[in-house]
Design a protein around this motif. Structure first.
Motif, PDB file in Angstrom:
ATOM      1  N   GLU A 109       0.825  -1.205   0.000  1.00  0.00           N
ATOM      2  CA  GLU A 109       0.000   0.000   0.000  1.00  0.00           C
ATOM      3  C   GLU A 109       0.860   1.257   0.000  1.00  0.00           C
ATOM      4  O   GLU A 109       0.503   2.255  -0.638  1.00  0.00           O
ATOM      5  CB  GLU A 109      -0.947  -0.010   1.205  1.00  0.00           C
ATOM      6  CG  GLU A 109      -2.048  -1.055   1.125  1.00  0.00           C
ATOM      7  CD  GLU A 109      -2.941  -0.862  -0.106  1.00  0.00           C
ATOM      8  OE1 GLU A 109      -3.183   0.294  -0.511  1.00  0.00           O
ATOM      9  OE2 GLU A 109      -3.385  -1.881  -0.669  1.00  0.00           O
ATOM     10  N   LEU A 112       2.202   1.780  -3.517  1.00  0.00           N
ATOM     11  CA  LEU A 112       1.168   2.325  -4.387  1.00  0.00           C
ATOM     12  C   LEU A 112       0.949   3.805  -4.107  1.00  0.00           C
ATOM     13  O   LEU A 112       0.862   4.625  -5.035  1.00  0.00           O
ATOM     14  CB  LEU A 112      -0.129   1.539  -4.193  1.00  0.00           C
ATOM     15  CG  LEU A 112      -1.330   1.980  -5.035  1.00  0.00           C
ATOM     16  CD1 LEU A 112      -1.032   1.818  -6.516  1.00  0.00           C
ATOM     17  CD2 LEU A 112      -2.568   1.161  -4.643  1.00  0.00           C
ATOM     18  N   ARG A 116       1.529   7.136  -6.587  1.00  0.00           N
ATOM     19  CA  ARG A 116       0.435   8.068  -6.867  1.00  0.00           C
ATOM     20  C   ARG A 116       0.827   9.512  -6.546  1.00  0.00           C
ATOM     21  O   ARG A 116       0.567  10.435  -7.326  1.00  0.00           O
ATOM     22  CB  ARG A 116      -0.798   7.669  -6.066  1.00  0.00           C
ATOM     23  CG  ARG A 116      -1.535   6.462  -6.634  1.00  0.00           C
ATOM     24  CD  ARG A 116      -2.676   6.030  -5.738  1.00  0.00           C
ATOM     25  NE  ARG A 116      -3.471   4.980  -6.366  1.00  0.00           N
ATOM     26  CZ  ARG A 116      -4.371   4.240  -5.728  1.00  0.00           C
ATOM     27  NH1 ARG A 116      -4.583   4.452  -4.419  1.00  0.00           N
ATOM     28  NH2 ARG A 116      -5.049   3.311  -6.365  1.00  0.00           N
ATOM     29  N   ASP A 139       1.871  -5.891  -8.211  1.00  0.00           N
ATOM     30  CA  ASP A 139       0.454  -5.757  -7.921  1.00  0.00           C
ATOM     31  C   ASP A 139      -0.218  -5.013  -9.074  1.00  0.00           C
ATOM     32  O   ASP A 139       0.300  -4.022  -9.585  1.00  0.00           O
ATOM     33  CB  ASP A 139       0.293  -4.992  -6.606  1.00  0.00           C
ATOM     34  CG  ASP A 139      -1.142  -4.778  -6.232  1.00  0.00           C
ATOM     35  OD1 ASP A 139      -1.704  -3.756  -6.668  1.00  0.00           O
ATOM     36  OD2 ASP A 139      -1.704  -5.636  -5.535  1.00  0.00           O
ATOM     37  N   HIS A 140      -1.408  -5.470  -9.478  1.00  0.00           N
ATOM     38  CA  HIS A 140      -2.028  -4.910 -10.687  1.00  0.00           C
ATOM     39  C   HIS A 140      -2.337  -3.429 -10.536  1.00  0.00           C
ATOM     40  O   HIS A 140      -2.277  -2.664 -11.500  1.00  0.00           O
ATOM     41  CB  HIS A 140      -3.300  -5.696 -11.039  1.00  0.00           C
ATOM     42  CG  HIS A 140      -4.405  -5.544 -10.046  1.00  0.00           C
ATOM     43  ND1 HIS A 140      -5.352  -4.539 -10.133  1.00  0.00           N
ATOM     44  CD2 HIS A 140      -4.712  -6.270  -8.936  1.00  0.00           C
ATOM     45  CE1 HIS A 140      -6.198  -4.653  -9.111  1.00  0.00           C
ATOM     46  NE2 HIS A 140      -5.833  -5.676  -8.374  1.00  0.00           N
ATOM     47  N   ARG A 141      -2.653  -2.962  -9.325  1.00  0.00           N
ATOM     48  CA  ARG A 141      -2.919  -1.534  -9.135  1.00  0.00           C
ATOM     49  C   ARG A 141      -1.650  -0.722  -9.306  1.00  0.00           C
ATOM     50  O   ARG A 141      -1.657   0.353  -9.936  1.00  0.00           O
ATOM     51  CB  ARG A 141      -3.514  -1.292  -7.750  1.00  0.00           C
ATOM     52  CG  ARG A 141      -4.882  -1.930  -7.528  1.00  0.00           C
ATOM     53  CD  ARG A 141      -5.298  -1.787  -6.080  1.00  0.00           C
ATOM     54  NE  ARG A 141      -4.323  -2.444  -5.198  1.00  0.00           N
ATOM     55  CZ  ARG A 141      -4.253  -2.240  -3.890  1.00  0.00           C
ATOM     56  NH1 ARG A 141      -5.062  -1.374  -3.314  1.00  0.00           N
ATOM     57  NH2 ARG A 141      -3.347  -2.888  -3.154  1.00  0.00           N
ATOM     58  N   ASP A 144      -0.819  -0.589 -12.971  1.00  0.00           N
ATOM     59  CA  ASP A 144      -1.649   0.386 -13.673  1.00  0.00           C
ATOM     60  C   ASP A 144      -1.135   1.810 -13.473  1.00  0.00           C
ATOM     61  O   ASP A 144      -1.108   2.618 -14.413  1.00  0.00           O
ATOM     62  CB  ASP A 144      -3.101   0.287 -13.192  1.00  0.00           C
ATOM     63  CG  ASP A 144      -3.796  -0.974 -13.681  1.00  0.00           C
ATOM     64  OD1 ASP A 144      -3.276  -1.619 -14.615  1.00  0.00           O
ATOM     65  OD2 ASP A 144      -4.855  -1.325 -13.124  1.00  0.00           O
ATOM     66  N   GLU A 145      -0.723   2.130 -12.235  1.00  0.00           N
ATOM     67  CA  GLU A 145      -0.204   3.469 -11.948  1.00  0.00           C
ATOM     68  C   GLU A 145       1.085   3.734 -12.722  1.00  0.00           C
ATOM     69  O   GLU A 145       1.276   4.823 -13.276  1.00  0.00           O
ATOM     70  CB  GLU A 145       0.059   3.620 -10.449  1.00  0.00           C
ATOM     71  CG  GLU A 145      -1.187   3.724  -9.593  1.00  0.00           C
ATOM     72  CD  GLU A 145      -1.907   5.045  -9.761  1.00  0.00           C
ATOM     73  OE1 GLU A 145      -1.272   6.047 -10.169  1.00  0.00           O
ATOM     74  OE2 GLU A 145      -3.118   5.087  -9.485  1.00  0.00           O
TER      75      GLU A 145
END
Length: 338
Positions: A109, A112, A116, A139-141, A144-145
């Motif tokens: 987390e 990520l 961001r 991690d897919h999130r 994506d970022e």
């Protein structure tokens, strides 16, 4: 009576007082490389002094973000990461950019969230180094970022492990482990304990599998190879070595030098002679490895090279993703018997 707060003077106020455009005032007061006519520069500086104008440091920092490369790392306190970061900073300085760093303690987390936040600051490139993901395992999130960041014009480099989606430079951890395992087997050690660090660390898992392959290839029986997980710290190595049954192992293979140095301390405290009673090895070849007593047998990884190459990849022209793998070199010292 309390005095009213002084109104904040803006760049527009300075420009109006000097009778010049906001762009001209910005060039004079913002340190731009673009030249301004001397008479305009004098008027802007005089107006700024009269109005007691103070430049907005945060806005200037935002503008400079585009000149930076940001490193996102698990832990900035480890000696190996210190070598990588120092090399990155040197290479970046020679290239006219600067490096900022952010530690996430390998928490998904936090990784990520860091990406961001940094995307909004728009650095020139992001370099990620993490021991908790391997090829295709982001991690897919987070993935994506990072892809969105590249679509916006940024660059992503993964340092330490390979990844197919982005430029990457990886250590061959399996080969490094195999070098150590083969050496320990070749020198007659038949009962081996591997201090494997945390189970979820991908780089450590590669070294453990290499240890086992090198040991088995050298004739060590599988049932005589014991794998013990521990914290990736000196204290982790100390605690794990202290718990080893007396006389049940004649070699300890640690997945990094810090763990190995902790094991050396535990053996010294227990009166176990290294290497007469037990041999100890590490991986990385940090500076302390050559300074402890006995000096540590290890695999020297090109840490500084990886740091410098990360910057080169981050600054190169956009094209097909480049994937590099670097090898280690066995360094035999005093902690293993001949």
């Amino acid at each position: 009576m309390p005095r009213a707060a002084r109104r904040t003077v803006t760049l527009h106020d300075v420009a109006a007082a000097a009778g010049v455009s906001v762009a001209t005032a910005s060039r004079v007061l913002g340190g731009s490389s673009r030249t301004v006519a001397p008479e305009f520069e004098e008027r802007v500086l005089a107006a700024a002094a009269a109005l007691r104008y103070t430049a907005d440091a945060s806005a200037r920092a935002m503008r400079r973000a585009g000149e930076s490369i940001t490193l996102i790392a698990d832990d900035l306190t480890t000696p190996a990461m210190g070598i990588i970061v120092a090399a990155m900073e040197r290479q970046a300085r020679m290239s006219g950019v600067f490096v900022t760093v952010s530690s996430t303690w390998a928490a998904p987390e936090r990784q990520l969230e860091a990406v961001r936040v940094l995307r909004a600051l728009r650095p020139r490139a992001l370099v990620l180094t993490s021991s908790r993901f391997g090829a295709g395992e982001l991690d897919h999130r987070l993935l994506d970022e990072l892809r969105a960041y590249e679509r916006d014009g940024g660059r992503v480099v993964i340092a330490g492990v390979a990844h197919g989606s982005f430029d990457s430079i990886a250590f061959d951890n399996h080969a490094a482990g195999r070098l150590v395992g083969a050496h320990v087997a070749r020198t007659g050690h038949g009962r081996v304990t591997i201090l494997a660090g945390p189970a979820e660390r991908v780089n450590f898992a590669g070294r453990v599998s290499g240890f086992v392959e090198g040991l088995r290839g050298g004739g060590v029986q599988a049932r005589r190879i014991r794998v013990v997980h521990c914290e990736a710290s000196r204290q982790g190595g100390f605690d794990a070595a202290r718990e080893l049954p007396a006389g049940r192992t004649d070699a300890v293979l640690a997945v990094n030098d810090v763990i190995a140095i902790g094991a050396l301390s535990a053996f010294r405290a227990a009166g176990v002679a290294v290497p007469a009673d037990v041999s100890v090895t590490g991986v990385d070849d940090i500076q302390l490895a050559a300074d402890v007593t006995p000096r540590l047998t290890t695999v020297a990884l090109p840490l500084a090279h990886v740091g410098a190459e990360s910057i080169r990849l981050a600054l190169r022209e956009r094209g097909t993703a480049e994937h590099l793998t670097v090898q280690g070199r066995l360094v035999i010292r005093d902690s293993t018997r001949a």
